[in-house]
Design an enzyme around this catalytic site. Sequence first.
Site, mmCIF file in Angstrom:
data_model
loop_
_atom_site.group_PDB
_atom_site.id
_atom_site.type_symbol
_atom_site.label_atom_id
_atom_site.label_comp_id
_atom_site.label_asym_id
_atom_site.label_seq_id
_atom_site.Cartn_x
_atom_site.Cartn_y
_atom_site.Cartn_z
ATOM 1 N N THR A 1 0.818 -1.218 0.000
ATOM 2 C CA THR A 1 0.000 0.000 0.000
ATOM 3 C C THR A 1 0.852 1.269 0.000
ATOM 4 O OG1 THR A 1 -1.521 1.258 1.411
ATOM 5 C CG2 THR A 1 -0.117 -0.302 2.532
ATOM 6 N N ASP A 2 0.272 2.344 -0.518
ATOM 7 C CA ASP A 2 0.963 3.649 -0.471
ATOM 8 C C ASP A 2 1.109 4.159 0.961
ATOM 9 O OD1 ASP A 2 -1.726 4.295 -0.009
ATOM 10 O OD2 ASP A 2 -1.903 5.686 -1.699
ATOM 11 N N GLU A 3 0.301 3.614 1.890
ATOM 12 C CA GLU A 3 0.312 4.139 3.258
ATOM 13 C C GLU A 3 1.653 3.917 3.971
ATOM 14 O OE1 GLU A 3 -3.039 3.487 5.747
ATOM 15 O OE2 GLU A 3 -4.462 3.722 4.107
ATOM 16 N N TYR B 1 -1.638 -0.225 11.199
ATOM 17 C CA TYR B 1 -1.836 -0.953 9.936
ATOM 18 C C TYR B 1 -0.660 -0.709 8.995
ATOM 19 C CZ TYR B 1 -3.261 -1.483 5.057
ATOM 20 O OH TYR B 1 -3.273 -1.790 3.709
ATOM 21 N N LYS C 1 2.290 -3.192 7.473
ATOM 22 C CA LYS C 1 2.509 -3.425 6.039
ATOM 23 C C LYS C 1 3.954 -3.057 5.670
ATOM 24 C CE LYS C 1 0.007 -4.574 3.232
ATOM 25 N NZ LYS C 1 -0.400 -5.915 2.721
ATOM 26 N N TYR D 1 -14.820 12.298 8.796
ATOM 27 C CA TYR D 1 -13.804 12.555 9.829
ATOM 28 C C TYR D 1 -13.185 13.952 9.689
ATOM 29 C CZ TYR D 1 -13.606 7.396 10.464
ATOM 30 O OH TYR D 1 -13.879 6.073 10.693
ATOM 31 N N ASN E 1 -11.773 14.206 0.950
ATOM 32 C CA ASN E 1 -12.922 13.397 1.363
ATOM 33 C C ASN E 1 -14.236 14.157 1.160
ATOM 34 O OD1 ASN E 1 -11.287 11.250 2.012
ATOM 35 N ND2 ASN E 1 -11.081 11.841 4.171
HETATM 36 P P1 NAD Z 1 -9.817 -7.315 2.817
HETATM 37 O O1 NAD Z 1 -9.825 -7.033 4.264
HETATM 38 O O2 NAD Z 1 -11.051 -7.086 2.020
HETATM 39 O O3 NAD Z 1 -9.373 -8.821 2.550
HETATM 40 C C1 NAD Z 1 -8.376 -9.467 3.298
HETATM 41 C C2 NAD Z 1 -8.536 -10.958 3.089
HETATM 42 O O4 NAD Z 1 -7.470 -11.626 3.791
HETATM 43 C C3 NAD Z 1 -9.844 -11.512 3.676
HETATM 44 O O5 NAD Z 1 -10.454 -12.404 2.770
HETATM 45 C C4 NAD Z 1 -9.408 -12.233 4.937
HETATM 46 O O6 NAD Z 1 -10.265 -13.320 5.293
HETATM 47 C C5 NAD Z 1 -8.023 -12.688 4.549
HETATM 48 N N1 NAD Z 1 -7.150 -12.913 5.720
HETATM 49 C C6 NAD Z 1 -6.932 -12.057 6.745
HETATM 50 N N2 NAD Z 1 -6.119 -12.616 7.650
HETATM 51 C C7 NAD Z 1 -5.800 -13.853 7.166
HETATM 52 C C8 NAD Z 1 -4.985 -14.911 7.636
HETATM 53 N N3 NAD Z 1 -4.338 -14.806 8.801
HETATM 54 N N4 NAD Z 1 -4.880 -16.038 6.900
HETATM 55 C C9 NAD Z 1 -5.551 -16.150 5.718
HETATM 56 N N5 NAD Z 1 -6.344 -15.183 5.226
HETATM 57 C C10 NAD Z 1 -6.460 -14.047 5.944
HETATM 58 O O7 NAD Z 1 -8.605 -6.449 2.242
HETATM 59 P P2 NAD Z 1 -8.389 -5.801 0.798
HETATM 60 O O8 NAD Z 1 -8.880 -4.408 0.814
HETATM 61 O O9 NAD Z 1 -8.862 -6.740 -0.221
HETATM 62 O O10 NAD Z 1 -6.793 -5.733 0.765
HETATM 63 C C11 NAD Z 1 -6.034 -6.810 0.239
HETATM 64 C C12 NAD Z 1 -4.556 -6.430 0.258
HETATM 65 O O11 NAD Z 1 -4.351 -5.252 -0.524
HETATM 66 C C13 NAD Z 1 -4.026 -6.123 1.652
HETATM 67 O O12 NAD Z 1 -2.731 -6.669 1.750
HETATM 68 C C14 NAD Z 1 -3.977 -4.605 1.706
HETATM 69 O O13 NAD Z 1 -2.969 -4.154 2.551
HETATM 70 C C15 NAD Z 1 -3.668 -4.272 0.252
HETATM 71 N N6 NAD Z 1 -4.138 -2.960 -0.227
HETATM 72 C C16 NAD Z 1 -5.449 -2.590 -0.055
HETATM 73 C C17 NAD Z 1 -5.876 -1.367 -0.582
HETATM 74 C C18 NAD Z 1 -7.314 -0.914 -0.448
HETATM 75 O O14 NAD Z 1 -7.628 0.216 -0.832
HETATM 76 N N7 NAD Z 1 -8.224 -1.736 0.051
HETATM 77 C C19 NAD Z 1 -4.970 -0.529 -1.256
HETATM 78 C C20 NAD Z 1 -3.637 -0.940 -1.387
HETATM 79 C C21 NAD Z 1 -3.238 -2.166 -0.887
HETATM 80 O O1 DAU Z 2 -4.193 3.956 0.530
HETATM 81 C C1 DAU Z 2 -4.407 2.592 0.506
HETATM 82 C C2 DAU Z 2 -5.179 2.182 1.743
HETATM 83 O O2 DAU Z 2 -6.504 2.660 1.561
HETATM 84 C C3 DAU Z 2 -5.182 0.680 1.991
HETATM 85 O O3 DAU Z 2 -3.866 0.266 2.274
HETATM 86 C C4 DAU Z 2 -6.101 0.317 3.156
HETATM 87 O O4 DAU Z 2 -6.182 -1.098 3.284
HETATM 88 C C5 DAU Z 2 -7.472 0.860 2.880
HETATM 89 O O5 DAU Z 2 -8.319 0.624 3.988
HETATM 90 C C6 DAU Z 2 -7.403 2.370 2.597
HETATM 91 O O6 DAU Z 2 -7.046 3.093 3.800
HETATM 92 P P1 DAU Z 2 -7.755 4.484 4.176
HETATM 93 O O7 DAU Z 2 -7.617 4.706 5.619
HETATM 94 O O8 DAU Z 2 -7.314 5.574 3.267
HETATM 95 O O9 DAU Z 2 -9.287 4.104 3.769
HETATM 96 P P2 DAU Z 2 -10.674 4.365 4.513
HETATM 97 O O10 DAU Z 2 -11.734 3.945 3.554
HETATM 98 O O11 DAU Z 2 -10.708 3.799 5.877
HETATM 99 O O12 DAU Z 2 -10.708 5.940 4.636
HETATM 100 C C7 DAU Z 2 -10.565 6.781 3.496
HETATM 101 C C8 DAU Z 2 -10.641 8.232 3.954
HETATM 102 O O13 DAU Z 2 -11.968 8.498 4.427
HETATM 103 C C9 DAU Z 2 -9.721 8.529 5.111
HETATM 104 O O14 DAU Z 2 -9.189 9.844 4.963
HETATM 105 C C10 DAU Z 2 -10.613 8.466 6.336
HETATM 106 C C11 DAU Z 2 -11.952 8.924 5.799
HETATM 107 N N1 DAU Z 2 -13.133 8.322 6.463
HETATM 108 C C12 DAU Z 2 -13.167 6.950 6.568
HETATM 109 C C13 DAU Z 2 -14.245 6.318 7.161
HETATM 110 C C14 DAU Z 2 -14.271 4.821 7.296
HETATM 111 C C15 DAU Z 2 -14.188 9.102 6.914
HETATM 112 O O15 DAU Z 2 -14.156 10.344 6.792
HETATM 113 N N2 DAU Z 2 -15.256 8.487 7.512
HETATM 114 C C16 DAU Z 2 -15.325 7.125 7.662
HETATM 115 O O16 DAU Z 2 -16.329 6.612 8.229
#
Ligand code: NAD
Ligand code: DAU
Length: 354
Positions: A150-152, A174, A178, A231, A273
Amino acid sequence: MGSLPLLSWGFAYTLRPVRILVTGGAGFIGSEYVRMLLGAPGGDAARVPAVAPTAVTVLDVLTYSGNLANLAPVAEDPRLRFVQRDICDPAVVDEVVPGHDVIVHFAAESHVDRSIDGAAPFVTTNVLGTQNLLDAALRHGTSRFVHVSTDEVYGSIAEGSWTEDWPLAPNSPYSASKAGSDLLALAYHRTHGMDVVVTRCSNNYGPYQFPEKVVPLFVTNLLDGGTVPLYGDGGNIRDWLHVHDHCRGIALVQEKGRAGEVYHIGGGTELTNLELTGRLIEACGASWDQVVPVADRKGHDRRYSLDISKVSSELGYAPSIDLERGLAQTVQWYRDNRAWWEPLKAGTKPLIAP
Ligand code: NAD
Ligand code: DAU
């Protein structure tokens, strides 16, 4: 086995038989990757995957965010095998990893707010689980390990965009977990010569995203006529990318990325946001009265921004779904799929695919 020439994304690929292990393949992004690899019906030309798998194993323990319903469109595909086990269990991983050419590692605890409430599962799964998988891949000679990150991990940036050599400065439990896993993956390349590639992506949105992240939470609340918690001052900036474009980028890196390298995958669509909320209100036919300002997230990163010139110039990546079209499609998907998300919001996830 022989290989099969196919015209894909406007140029010829030579497809090799490949057996892929996808960890976290029942989650939001991992399941899109599996649906894409297996050519789930209902897609357009951009859905043609770069890799033609002969077998796809999903290793997923099904935490609250993992859901077999996400794999329903490909559940009957004979190439798919599902293993409901924990990546942190060395015996499990040792048994599952052999026989796969490539591991694409998505499994993680992924929600920042949950990591603020309690960091332990994040360190366990994201750091120790990754180390466990890397050890198994090393032992069993897996040809390629794709670590999805992730970019985070870079923290927050006021101006400009991060390049892949930027120092890591994560701010939440988190992102710290990562960052730890990224460094481990790269260390296994450096130390053991393992073929590891790391992707770092910006914020994803799209179908099948668990309704705790901002887009599906806001969309489902707005569709129900409820309120949405914004937020702080709403000025935090995220770069939004459709999940399918993320997966196309990962497929390119899996196929053509250089070992030991990090590749950014981003959308180039930065919004505050407040701006995102305005677009969601419009797409849902809702009103600003439904937006409730709430206390800010602790340690809230102000802005994320990725420079994607490396993956674009080296691997030919470009996002294909613009934000307007992607958000409209996503909102429509949540309108059409209440049976998927209503049980999740009620805390009654079905255990098997409908
Ligand atoms: P998600 O939470 O939707 O999915 C995570 C999956 O991993 C789930 O199916 C869960 O059951 C499984 N899991 C968790 N712990 C486990 C374990 N111990 N053993 C086996 N399976 C397990 O997450 P996502 O949003 O699909 O993210 C997937 C990946 O992409 C993550 O590594 C996250 O850091 C990365 N990522 C997410 C975003 C985003 O915007 N969501 C952006 C950049 C990178
Ligand atoms: O940037 C990549 C990341 O994006 C991934 O690595 C993470 O897995 C994914 O969860 C996401 O993280 P963020 O914290 O950016 O996503 P989230 O959807 O939780 O929040 C996005 C923005 O919205 C953030 O600035 C917080 C704000 N927010 C979020 C929630 C849940 C709100 O204002 N209200 C809310 O209820």
